[in-house]
Design a protein around this motif. Structure first.
Motif, PDB file in Angstrom:
ATOM      1  N   TYR A 263       0.582   5.329   0.299  1.00 58.83           N
ATOM      2  CA  TYR A 263      -0.265   6.467   0.619  1.00 58.83           C
ATOM      3  C   TYR A 263       0.415   7.725   0.092  1.00 58.83           C
ATOM      4  CZ  TYR A 263      -3.053   3.396   3.452  1.00 58.83           C
ATOM      5  OH  TYR A 263      -3.879   2.389   3.858  1.00 58.83           O
TER       6      TYR A 263
ATOM      7  N   PHE B 111      -3.388   4.954  -2.373  1.00 62.48           N
ATOM      8  CA  PHE B 111      -4.420   5.686  -1.656  1.00 62.48           C
ATOM      9  C   PHE B 111      -4.016   7.154  -1.649  1.00 62.48           C
ATOM     10  CE2 PHE B 111      -4.222   1.392  -0.231  1.00 62.48           C
ATOM     11  CZ  PHE B 111      -5.535   1.002  -0.062  1.00 62.48           C
TER      12      PHE B 111
ATOM     13  N   ARG C 262       0.854  -1.190   0.000  1.00 65.14           N
ATOM     14  CA  ARG C 262       0.000   0.000   0.000  1.00 65.14           C
ATOM     15  C   ARG C 262       0.888   1.238   0.000  1.00 65.14           C
ATOM     16  NH1 ARG C 262      -4.676  -0.197   4.280  1.00 65.14           N
ATOM     17  NH2 ARG C 262      -6.103  -1.504   3.126  1.00 65.14           N
TER      18      ARG C 262
END
Length: 194
Positions: free
Chosen positions: A21, A50, A19
């Motif tokens: 960000y 994200f 992931r």
């Protein structure tokens, strides 16, 4: 960008398990700029991306609802070994403070040519460096209301908030970045993880 170069070194088959960000990086009121473009490029590389608002960053690192962030990478505009700081986009100091408070390592990525000696830059006195140009209509709108509008462009992050500095020559402890760019290549292999 040095950040993209780092992300390209990760094997493609594991990118979708990571992931990433990305903060929006809003410079002008309400206008999303480079964060959105960066998020798209990182997604195109195969990562789970994200896009988060700048102000919500601490929410993702601290408190009961914090997700597991184990490394933070930011770019930089200037590496200044003599006075022991880096300069990067506004918001970077807040990121560094949250990282330090949360015990998350902060890595600063920048090209070797961004290493400057003291006599090459004037950080505090350069209004163009520290403040973005503001649209005249914004200035006038707030001036009519008796409000002075400021829009800083850059933060100064002290070396004691930085875990490592990454350049095309390797990974360095902040205090071991050479001050002299001519001698930079001589110490490029110090502190590269084994």
């Amino acid at each position: 960008s040095t950040i993209f170069s780092i992300l390209k070194t990760v094997a493609e088959e594991i990118r979708k398990t990571i992931r990433v960000y990305v903060m929006e990086c809003r410079h002008r009121f309400g206008v999303t700029q480079e964060g959105e473009n960066m998020a798209q490029k990182i997604w195109n590389m195969g990562y789970r991306v994200f896009l988060i608002s700048d102000i919500s960053f601490a929410h993702y690192c601290c408190g009961d609802e914090a997700i597991k962030i184990n490394k933070i990478f930011i770019g930089c505009n200037i590496i200044h070994p003599e006075d022991k700081f880096v300069v990067n986009t506004i918001g970077s100091l807040a990121v560094a403070m949250v990282a330090k408070q949360s015990g998350i390592p902060l890595y600063v990525a920048g090209m070797r040519w961004k290493v400057f000696k003291k006599d090459r830059i004037k950080i505090i006195d350069e209004k163009r460096l520290l403040h973005l140009l503001l649209a005249e209509e914004d200035l006038q709108h707030f001036k009519k209301k008796g409000i002075t509008l400021e829009n800083p462009a850059s933060d100064i992050i002290p070396f004691d908030m930085v875990s490592k500095i990454i350049t095309e020559d390797g990974i360095f402890l902040p205090d071991e970045i050479p001050e002299d760019r001519e001698n930079y290549m001589l110490s490029k292999y110090s502190h590269i993880p084994q």
